[in-house]
Design an enzyme around this catalytic site. Structure first.
Site, PDB file in Angstrom:
ATOM      1  N   SER A   1      23.360  55.514  48.705  1.00  0.00           N
ATOM      2  CA  SER A   1      22.461  56.655  48.828  1.00  0.00           C
ATOM      3  C   SER A   1      22.494  57.217  50.239  1.00  0.00           C
ATOM      4  CB  SER A   1      21.024  56.239  48.483  1.00  0.00           C
ATOM      5  OG  SER A   1      20.090  57.247  48.823  1.00  0.00           O
TER       6      SER A   1
ATOM      7  N   TYR B   1      14.035  50.074  48.906  1.00  0.00           N
ATOM      8  CA  TYR B   1      15.180  50.750  48.294  1.00  0.00           C
ATOM      9  C   TYR B   1      16.243  51.064  49.344  1.00  0.00           C
ATOM     10  CZ  TYR B   1      17.672  54.572  45.849  1.00  0.00           C
ATOM     11  OH  TYR B   1      18.617  55.387  45.275  1.00  0.00           O
TER      12      TYR B   1
END
Length: 295
Positions: A186, A199
């Protein structure tokens, strides 16, 4: 009336994982401008978290390119999305590809990952392309981090990085020279995120895992790369953020909008295709709306 920066209607899903069929508008997994050219003909692909979002778009593009596709989903939460994806893949597959399959599994545990790989190999004989894509994320609001409990931290790490190790370990037994592994990381691994601390930590781990695994497997002729999407309209978004945050999602990047899954999926096709990316391993592509990460 839309507020300044609004991209989507305000919406919120109260459970994880999010559901694509409940989103408004539904994410775009295909485009009339995508023209396949048999890039993956004859390949067997396994995509984790392939029922929705980026995973669904990747599965669809792989099918259009001639691959036989298997994907995983979460039973009891993603059943409708999984059935929708199976229908889409059956309608899209090329004549010489085998019928797609969806496998329900909690990938946070090694034995479940082994079962997935064993089922794919039993049906299709091998794995040529492994896409580690399944993910879970939660918003962090407390400055003391008290809401990131040990249980939540373990769960996020199990799904987002443990499963990548487990899937690779078992899939490698059935992969050969010329195979490809693609890991979804990401943009937050490169620029950080104050709202997604656990995350973000897992996504950073995925970048390092990708680089190390690429070196580990280079002598076997197996390429390992990653894709680091920016703000993409997927079920993770309404399942994580508030109505207001969801409505403005993506407006902060230079392109001033969120991306759609179909704008990310071709990166996976490129990395999976040997005649497109045969000299690329240990790298990460950045479909992120113009954010410069220098990573």
């Amino acid at each position: 009336m839309a507020t300044e920066g609004q991209q989507f209607p305000p919406q919120r899903q109260e459970t994880q994982p999010g559901k694509e069929h409940a989103m408004e508008p539904t994410p775009q997994f295909t485009s009339p401008h995508y023209v396949p050219s048999d890039k993956l003909r004859g390949k067997i692909a396994l995509v984790t978290g392939g029922d929705s979002g980026i995973g669904r778009a990747v599965c669809h593009c792989f099918a259009l390119e001639g691959a036989t596709v298997a994907f995983t989903y979460v039973k009891g939460h993603e059943d409708k999305d999984a059935q929708d994806t199976l229908r889409i893949l059956r309608e899209s597959k090329t004549p010489d590809a085998k019928n797609p399959i969806g496998i329900a599994a909690d990938l946070g545990f090694d034995k479940n990952c082994k079962k997935v790989v064993d089922e794919v190999v039993e049906i299709f004989g091998r794995i040529d392309i492994l896409v580690n894509n399944a993910a879970e994320q939660h918003k962090t609001t407390s400055p003391t981090l008290d809401e990131i409990t040990e249980e939540r931290l373990e769960r996020v790490f199990r799904i987002n990085i443990f499963s990548y190790f487990f899937m690779v370990r078992h899939a490698l037994k059935h992969m050969r020279q010329g195979s490809s592994i693609i890991n979804t990381t990401s943009i937050v691994a490169y620029k950080g995120s104050p709202q997604l601390l656990d995350y973000t930590a897992t996504k950073g781990a995925i970048v390092s895992f990708t680089r190390g695994l690429a070196l580990h497997l280079v002598d076997r002729g197996i390429r390992v790369n990653g894709v680091a999407p920016g703000p993409i309209w997927t079920p993770l978004i309404p399942a994580t953020f508030s109505d207001e945050e969801t409505a403005k999602f993506g407006s902060e990047v230079p392109m001033k909008r969120a991306g759609q899954p179909i704008e990310v999926a071709p990166s996976y096709v490129f990395l999976a295709c040997n005649h497109c990316s045969s000299y690329i391993t240990g790298q990460v592509l950045h479909p992120n709306g113009g954010v410069i990460v220098n990573g």
